[in-house]
Design a protein around this motif. Structure first.
Motif, PDB file in Angstrom:
ATOM      1  N   GLU A  43       0.812  -1.218   0.000  1.00 28.91           N
ATOM      2  CA  GLU A  43       0.000   0.000   0.000  1.00 28.91           C
ATOM      3  C   GLU A  43       0.845   1.267   0.000  1.00 28.91           C
ATOM      4  O   GLU A  43       0.473   2.279  -0.611  1.00 28.91           O
ATOM      5  CB  GLU A  43      -0.954  -0.013   1.192  1.00 28.91           C
ATOM      6  N   ASN A  44       1.977   1.243   0.697  1.00 32.00           N
ATOM      7  CA  ASN A  44       2.848   2.410   0.714  1.00 32.00           C
ATOM      8  C   ASN A  44       3.364   2.706  -0.695  1.00 32.00           C
ATOM      9  O   ASN A  44       3.434   3.862  -1.133  1.00 32.00           O
ATOM     10  CB  ASN A  44       4.022   2.173   1.669  1.00 32.00           C
ATOM     11  N   LEU A  45       3.686   1.644  -1.426  1.00 26.92           N
ATOM     12  CA  LEU A  45       4.134   1.805  -2.811  1.00 26.92           C
ATOM     13  C   LEU A  45       3.009   2.344  -3.693  1.00 26.92           C
ATOM     14  O   LEU A  45       3.242   3.218  -4.537  1.00 26.92           O
ATOM     15  CB  LEU A  45       4.630   0.462  -3.347  1.00 26.92           C
ATOM     16  N   ILE A  46       1.802   1.830  -3.513  1.00 28.76           N
ATOM     17  CA  ILE A  46       0.666   2.290  -4.312  1.00 28.76           C
ATOM     18  C   ILE A  46       0.468   3.786  -4.130  1.00 28.76           C
ATOM     19  O   ILE A  46       0.335   4.546  -5.101  1.00 28.76           O
ATOM     20  CB  ILE A  46      -0.609   1.522  -3.933  1.00 28.76           C
ATOM     21  N   ALA A  47       0.459   4.230  -2.875  1.00 33.56           N
ATOM     22  CA  ALA A  47       0.234   5.646  -2.597  1.00 33.56           C
ATOM     23  C   ALA A  47       1.374   6.505  -3.122  1.00 33.56           C
ATOM     24  O   ALA A  47       1.152   7.549  -3.756  1.00 33.56           O
ATOM     25  CB  ALA A  47       0.066   5.860  -1.099  1.00 33.56           C
ATOM     26  N   GLY A  48       2.613   6.082  -2.875  1.00 37.43           N
ATOM     27  CA  GLY A  48       3.751   6.867  -3.322  1.00 37.43           C
ATOM     28  C   GLY A  48       3.826   6.976  -4.829  1.00 37.43           C
ATOM     29  O   GLY A  48       4.124   8.043  -5.380  1.00 37.43           O
ATOM     30  N   THR A  49       3.546   5.872  -5.516  1.00 40.91           N
ATOM     31  CA  THR A  49       3.546   5.888  -6.974  1.00 40.91           C
ATOM     32  C   THR A  49       2.465   6.818  -7.505  1.00 40.91           C
ATOM     33  O   THR A  49       2.686   7.592  -8.446  1.00 40.91           O
ATOM     34  CB  THR A  49       3.332   4.464  -7.519  1.00 40.91           C
ATOM     35  N   ALA A  50       1.278   6.755  -6.908  1.00 38.89           N
ATOM     36  CA  ALA A  50       0.179   7.614  -7.342  1.00 38.89           C
ATOM     37  C   ALA A  50       0.522   9.092  -7.142  1.00 38.89           C
ATOM     38  O   ALA A  50       0.211   9.930  -7.996  1.00 38.89           O
ATOM     39  CB  ALA A  50      -1.094   7.259  -6.581  1.00 38.89           C
ATOM     40  N   ILE A  51       1.166   9.408  -6.035  1.00 39.64           N
ATOM     41  CA  ILE A  51       1.544  10.797  -5.779  1.00 39.64           C
ATOM     42  C   ILE A  51       2.559  11.281  -6.820  1.00 39.64           C
ATOM     43  O   ILE A  51       2.447  12.385  -7.370  1.00 39.64           O
ATOM     44  CB  ILE A  51       2.114  10.941  -4.354  1.00 39.64           C
ATOM     45  N   GLY A  52       3.540  10.449  -7.098  1.00 38.00           N
ATOM     46  CA  GLY A  52       4.507  10.815  -8.123  1.00 38.00           C
ATOM     47  C   GLY A  52       3.856  11.039  -9.468  1.00 38.00           C
ATOM     48  O   GLY A  52       4.163  12.001 -10.184  1.00 38.00           O
ATOM     49  N   MET A  53       2.941  10.157  -9.843  1.00 35.42           N
ATOM     50  CA  MET A  53       2.216  10.320 -11.104  1.00 35.42           C
ATOM     51  C   MET A  53       1.444  11.635 -11.123  1.00 35.42           C
ATOM     52  O   MET A  53       1.449  12.373 -12.120  1.00 35.42           O
ATOM     53  CB  MET A  53       1.229   9.168 -11.295  1.00 35.42           C
ATOM     54  N   ALA A  54       0.765  11.944  -9.999  1.00 33.31           N
ATOM     55  CA  ALA A  54      -0.076  13.131  -9.935  1.00 33.31           C
ATOM     56  C   ALA A  54       0.723  14.419 -10.077  1.00 33.31           C
ATOM     57  O   ALA A  54       0.243  15.393 -10.672  1.00 33.31           O
ATOM     58  CB  ALA A  54      -0.869  13.141  -8.629  1.00 33.31           C
ATOM     59  N   THR A  55       1.911  14.439  -9.536  1.00 32.97           N
ATOM     60  CA  THR A  55       2.720  15.662  -9.626  1.00 32.97           C
ATOM     61  C   THR A  55       3.319  15.861 -11.015  1.00 32.97           C
ATOM     62  O   THR A  55       3.839  16.935 -11.318  1.00 32.97           O
ATOM     63  CB  THR A  55       3.866  15.642  -8.600  1.00 32.97           C
ATOM     64  N   GLN A  56       3.229  14.838 -11.863  1.00 34.08           N
ATOM     65  CA  GLN A  56       3.855  14.907 -13.187  1.00 34.08           C
ATOM     66  C   GLN A  56       2.830  14.865 -14.324  1.00 34.08           C
ATOM     67  O   GLN A  56       3.143  14.455 -15.438  1.00 34.08           O
ATOM     68  CB  GLN A  56       4.863  13.769 -13.343  1.00 34.08           C
ATOM     69  N   GLY A  57       1.603  15.269 -14.030  1.00 31.51           N
ATOM     70  CA  GLY A  57       0.635  15.477 -15.092  1.00 31.51           C
ATOM     71  C   GLY A  57      -0.411  14.411 -15.276  1.00 31.51           C
ATOM     72  O   GLY A  57      -1.311  14.565 -16.117  1.00 31.51           O
ATOM     73  N   LEU A  58      -0.331  13.313 -14.525  1.00 30.76           N
ATOM     74  CA  LEU A  58      -1.358  12.281 -14.613  1.00 30.76           C
ATOM     75  C   LEU A  58      -2.425  12.493 -13.541  1.00 30.76           C
ATOM     76  O   LEU A  58      -2.253  13.285 -12.610  1.00 30.76           O
ATOM     77  CB  LEU A  58      -0.729  10.897 -14.475  1.00 30.76           C
ATOM     78  N   LYS A  59      -3.528  11.765 -13.677  1.00 32.05           N
ATOM     79  CA  LYS A  59      -4.609  11.802 -12.684  1.00 32.05           C
ATOM     80  C   LYS A  59      -4.873  10.365 -12.233  1.00 32.05           C
ATOM     81  O   LYS A  59      -5.782   9.702 -12.738  1.00 32.05           O
ATOM     82  CB  LYS A  59      -5.873  12.423 -13.265  1.00 32.05           C
ATOM     83  N   PRO A  60      -4.099   9.862 -11.304  1.00 35.02           N
ATOM     84  CA  PRO A  60      -4.242   8.463 -10.896  1.00 35.02           C
ATOM     85  C   PRO A  60      -5.445   8.231  -9.988  1.00 35.02           C
ATOM     86  O   PRO A  60      -5.819   9.084  -9.181  1.00 35.02           O
ATOM     87  CB  PRO A  60      -2.935   8.173 -10.156  1.00 35.02           C
ATOM     88  N   ILE A  61      -6.031   7.049 -10.158  1.00 36.17           N
ATOM     89  CA  ILE A  61      -7.044   6.533  -9.231  1.00 36.17           C
ATOM     90  C   ILE A  61      -6.422   5.291  -8.611  1.00 36.17           C
ATOM     91  O   ILE A  61      -6.236   4.274  -9.289  1.00 36.17           O
ATOM     92  CB  ILE A  61      -8.347   6.171  -9.963  1.00 36.17           C
ATOM     93  N   ALA A  62      -6.075   5.371  -7.340  1.00 39.97           N
ATOM     94  CA  ALA A  62      -5.396   4.270  -6.656  1.00 39.97           C
ATOM     95  C   ALA A  62      -6.390   3.565  -5.745  1.00 39.97           C
ATOM     96  O   ALA A  62      -7.070   4.204  -4.941  1.00 39.97           O
ATOM     97  CB  ALA A  62      -4.215   4.796  -5.839  1.00 39.97           C
TER      98      ALA A  62
END
Length: 330
Positions: A65-84
């Motif tokens: 879960e920590n990886l899921i959240a961290g990956t989603a945050i990284g994606m969000a700051t770089q122009g994506l809109k993740p749904i985790a």
């Protein structure tokens, strides 16, 4: 709009429908989580998305879960809109550091240079005979975190509209789905991409004698209680909070000012719950309009019990009716 655009769907199907719509119209939307791609998720909320949009936009992750959240945050700051997706709310705690310390603070920390448009989805609440870690209702943890929105749908229509709004929001949203009613309620939903407003309560029923304030799965029992009380001549105004943070105090206070009485219903434990915050807001702003003390009908300050005692923990229709009878004097 053609009949094909209006469907009778369950809440979990409405969640899937909203994600499918937004992914079809916004290529920056991606989905990630445990078993969400090939298997469609433990509750099948993401079924069919991988086939429609491919493995680059619908991604299975490790059980981390920590990886899921961290990956989603990284994606969000770089122009994506993740749904985790987290499989259950009770599994979200390893991701708390990422959610609270990074997602919620990104806009403030970077002074607006970066923002974090992402949605963390999680099934939550009791009622499906699961172990305690699968039955958590700890929405207050996230509602207490500045920078997060916390949204809880109570029907297919609101699941569809609120999830669309959450995906489009420029800041992080915790989207908690009451799994007890994933398939218990069916509604006609127009698949038209129209979002519902966040930070807004929905008045589901109007009345003059008492305001019943609730959210999530408890909306079902609350509406049933309102029907029973109507047989006794009691007019209940029913408010679905929907966004427990940011909280629409204005709608709640307007209703309580009219009725003079309030009962707050939630299945989370009583101590430190959202109901306490709502009660305090009523006491601060509408005290002189109250004809009786504010009453809370909640879960207990214990770990969610195993399935044999689950119904003893969850607020029941008769509990709500009894609370109203007490403050009205029936």
């Amino acid at each position: 709009m053609s009949n094909a655009d209006i469907r009778d769907v369950t809440l979990v199907e409405a969640v899937n429908m909203a994600m499918h719509w937004e992914m079809s119209h916004d290529k920056s939307v991606v989905v990630l989580g445990e078993d969400i791609a090939t298997n469609g998720g433990v509750f099948r909320a993401t079924v069919g998305l991988k086939d429609a949009f491919g493995f680059k936009r619908v991604m299975d992750t490790p059980l981390a879960e920590n990886l899921i959240a961290g990956t989603a945050i990284g994606m969000a700051t770089q122009g994506l809109k993740p749904i985790a997706e987290f499989q259950f709310m009770g599994f979200i705690y390893p991701a708390m550091e990422q959610i609270v310390c990074h997602a919620a603070r990104m806009r403030n920390r970077t002074r607006g240079r970066l923002h974090c448009p992402l949605v963390f989805r999680a099934p939550f609440g009791g009622g499906i005979h699961a172990p305690e870690h699968h039955s958590e209702s700890t929405e207050a943890l996230f509602a207490h975190t500045p920078g997060l929105r916390v949204v809880i749908p109570s029907s297919p229509q609101r699941a569809y509209g609120l999830l669309l709004a959450a995906i489009r929001d420029p800041d992080p949203v915790i989207f908690l789905e009451p799994k007890r009613i994933y398939r218990a309620v069916t509604q006609r939903v127009a698949n038209n991409g129209e979002a519902l407003p966040l930070d807004t309560c929905f008045t589901l029923r109007e009345g003059d004698d008492v305001t019943l304030i609730t959210w999530g799965a408890c909306v079902q029992e609350t509406l049933q209680a309102a029907d029973k009380l109507a047989e006794q001549g009691v007019g209940c105004e029913v408010i679905d909070v929907a966004s427990v943070s940011l909280l629409d105090r204005e709608t709640i206070l307007c209703s309580v000012t009219k009725t003079g009485r309030a009962v707050i219903i939630h299945e989370a434990c009583r101590n430190g719950g959202i109901g306490a915050e709502i009660s305090a807001s009523i006491a601060e702003a509408a005290f002189l309009d109250l004809q009786a003390p504010v009453v809370r009908v909640t879960g207990f300050d214990t770990v969610m019990p195993y399935y044999r005692n689950e119904q003893n923990y969850l607020p029941q229709v008769e509990d709500i009716v009894h609370a109203v009878e007490q403050i009205i004097g029936l």
